[in-house]
Design a protein around this motif. Structure first.
Motif, PDB file in Angstrom:
ATOM      1  N   TYR A 126      16.660   6.369  -0.111  1.00 17.98           N
ATOM      2  CA  TYR A 126      16.609   5.298  -1.111  1.00 17.98           C
ATOM      3  C   TYR A 126      15.162   4.897  -1.414  1.00 17.98           C
ATOM      4  N   PHE A 127      14.312   4.927  -0.379  1.00 22.51           N
ATOM      5  CA  PHE A 127      12.900   4.574  -0.473  1.00 22.51           C
ATOM      6  C   PHE A 127      12.243   5.376  -1.599  1.00 22.51           C
ATOM      7  N   GLU A 128      11.691   4.717  -2.596  1.00 24.16           N
ATOM      8  CA  GLU A 128      11.008   5.351  -3.722  1.00 24.16           C
ATOM      9  C   GLU A 128      11.942   6.169  -4.620  1.00 24.16           C
ATOM     10  N   SER A 129      13.254   5.926  -4.541  1.00 25.10           N
ATOM     11  CA  SER A 129      14.188   6.757  -5.308  1.00 25.10           C
ATOM     12  C   SER A 129      14.079   6.509  -6.820  1.00 25.10           C
TER      13      SER A 129
ATOM     14  N   PRO B 151      13.003  12.608  -7.975  1.00 23.21           N
ATOM     15  CA  PRO B 151      12.870  13.474  -6.795  1.00 23.21           C
ATOM     16  C   PRO B 151      11.409  13.825  -6.511  1.00 23.21           C
ATOM     17  N   HIS B 152      11.024  13.665  -5.272  1.00 23.23           N
ATOM     18  CA  HIS B 152       9.655  14.001  -4.859  1.00 23.23           C
ATOM     19  C   HIS B 152       9.573  14.084  -3.349  1.00 23.23           C
ATOM     20  N   LEU B 153       8.465  14.605  -2.903  1.00 22.56           N
ATOM     21  CA  LEU B 153       8.162  14.627  -1.469  1.00 22.56           C
ATOM     22  C   LEU B 153       7.242  13.454  -1.163  1.00 22.56           C
ATOM     23  N   HIS B 154       7.538  12.702  -0.123  1.00 19.40           N
ATOM     24  CA  HIS B 154       6.606  11.679   0.373  1.00 19.40           C
ATOM     25  C   HIS B 154       5.946  12.257   1.623  1.00 19.40           C
ATOM     26  N   PHE B 155       4.657  12.571   1.477  1.00 18.85           N
ATOM     27  CA  PHE B 155       3.906  13.254   2.537  1.00 18.85           C
ATOM     28  C   PHE B 155       2.926  12.296   3.207  1.00 18.85           C
TER      29      PHE B 155
ATOM     30  N   ILE C  34       1.193  10.585   0.129  1.00 23.24           N
ATOM     31  CA  ILE C  34       1.057  11.158  -1.213  1.00 23.24           C
ATOM     32  C   ILE C  34       2.439  11.620  -1.667  1.00 23.24           C
ATOM     33  N   ASP C  35       2.807  11.224  -2.868  1.00 22.97           N
ATOM     34  CA  ASP C  35       4.080  11.674  -3.440  1.00 22.97           C
ATOM     35  C   ASP C  35       3.831  12.868  -4.353  1.00 22.97           C
ATOM     36  N   TYR C  36       4.574  13.936  -4.116  1.00 17.80           N
ATOM     37  CA  TYR C  36       4.469  15.124  -4.962  1.00 17.80           C
ATOM     38  C   TYR C  36       5.764  15.265  -5.739  1.00 17.80           C
TER      39      TYR C  36
ATOM     40  N   THR D  61       0.859  -1.182   0.000  1.00 16.64           N
ATOM     41  CA  THR D  61       0.000   0.000   0.000  1.00 16.64           C
ATOM     42  C   THR D  61       0.902   1.241   0.000  1.00 16.64           C
ATOM     43  N   HIS D  62       0.356   2.375  -0.356  1.00 21.34           N
ATOM     44  CA  HIS D  62       1.114   3.625  -0.325  1.00 21.34           C
ATOM     45  C   HIS D  62       0.309   4.624   0.487  1.00 21.34           C
ATOM     46  N   GLN D  63       0.551   4.620   1.802  1.00 23.30           N
ATOM     47  CA  GLN D  63      -0.276   5.431   2.702  1.00 23.30           C
ATOM     48  C   GLN D  63       0.307   6.826   2.911  1.00 23.30           C
TER      49      GLN D  63
HETATM   50 ZN   LIG Z   1       5.667   7.753  -1.388  1.00 24.20          ZN
END
Ligand SMILES: [Zn+2]
Length: 225
Positions: A193-196, A200-204, A121-123, A117-119
């Motif tokens: 590294y997570f989601e690299s 480049p993005h923000l994991h919110f 939001i990636d911007y 799951t992806h709990q």
């Molecule tokens: Zn994410």
């Protein structure tokens, strides 16, 4: 002789009427008990009952205005207790959603090469883009890990908290800082590294009572989502 006669008459009277006397004493005792009970209940609610004793007829009119404020007090405090509306600003103004919040199905994480799951939001954002606090609060944690880079967590009211992961270590805030909507908390980086693999993005992430929640419900204009 006369005195003794009088004494005898008194004793005779007492003997004849002893039950009557005892009954009268009992009545006094009961009356005393009833009075005590009424006085006791008066102590609990002194206002209305004292008024009723003083002016039983006029008080009906007087009690109404007395009762009205009592009724209004819960209304007033109810107004004060109305929950502060949690409406989030965007953490990065105008940024495209790279990966939305998903907790009902699995999505593929290209970096970790697994489905989960992806709990959050990636911007999508360029390295160095300012990441802003979505709601007033206090910085409660700043952590740096290989997986998530630097993560800033802000504690809000009512058990809410938000966290901003995959930031550079150059955060302009420190733990304990009071922050507001729009306060810059850090900058997008490629430190985690997570989601690299997603660039480049923000994991919110947002939490309520330490449980991950869908932040989409709290952004302005998305109340009906
Ligand atoms: Zn994410």
């Amino acid at each position: 002789m006369e005195k003794k006669y009088k004494e005898n008459k008194f004793v005779l009277f007492m003997k004849k009427n002893i039950y009557l006397i005892l009954m009268v004493l009992c009545l006094f005792a009961i009356a005393g008990l009833v009075t005590y009970t009424v006085v006791s209940s008066n102590v609990e609610e002194p206002g209305p009952i004292v008024d009723a004793n003083n002016k039983p007829i006029e008080d009906e009119g007087n009690e109404t205005p007395n009762d009205s404020p009592v009724v209004n007090v819960p209304d007033g405090s109810g107004g004060q207790e109305e929950p502060e509306e949690m409406v989030f600003d965007m953490p990065i103004v105008g940024a495209a959603v790279l990966k939305d919040y998903v907790d009902t199905e699995l999505v593929y994480n290209a970096t970790m090469k697994h489905w989960s799951t992806h709990q959050g939001i990636d911007y999508k954002a360029e390295v160095g883009t300012a990441v802003r606090c979505v709601f007033d609060g206090e910085v409660s944690a700043i952590t740096t890990t290989t997986m998530h880079g630097t993560t800033v967590t802000v504690k809000h009211s009512k058990g809410f908290s938000t966290s901003y992961a995959l930031l550079g270590s150059n955060v302009p805030v420190k733990v304990g800082d009071k922050v507001s909507k729009g306060t810059v908390l850090g900058y997008v980086a490629e430190t985690g590294y997570f989601e690299s693999a997603d660039g480049p993005h923000l994991h919110f992430e947002a939490r309520k009572d330490n449980v991950l929640i869908d932040p989409n419900y709290y952004f302005a204009g998305n109340e009906n989502k």
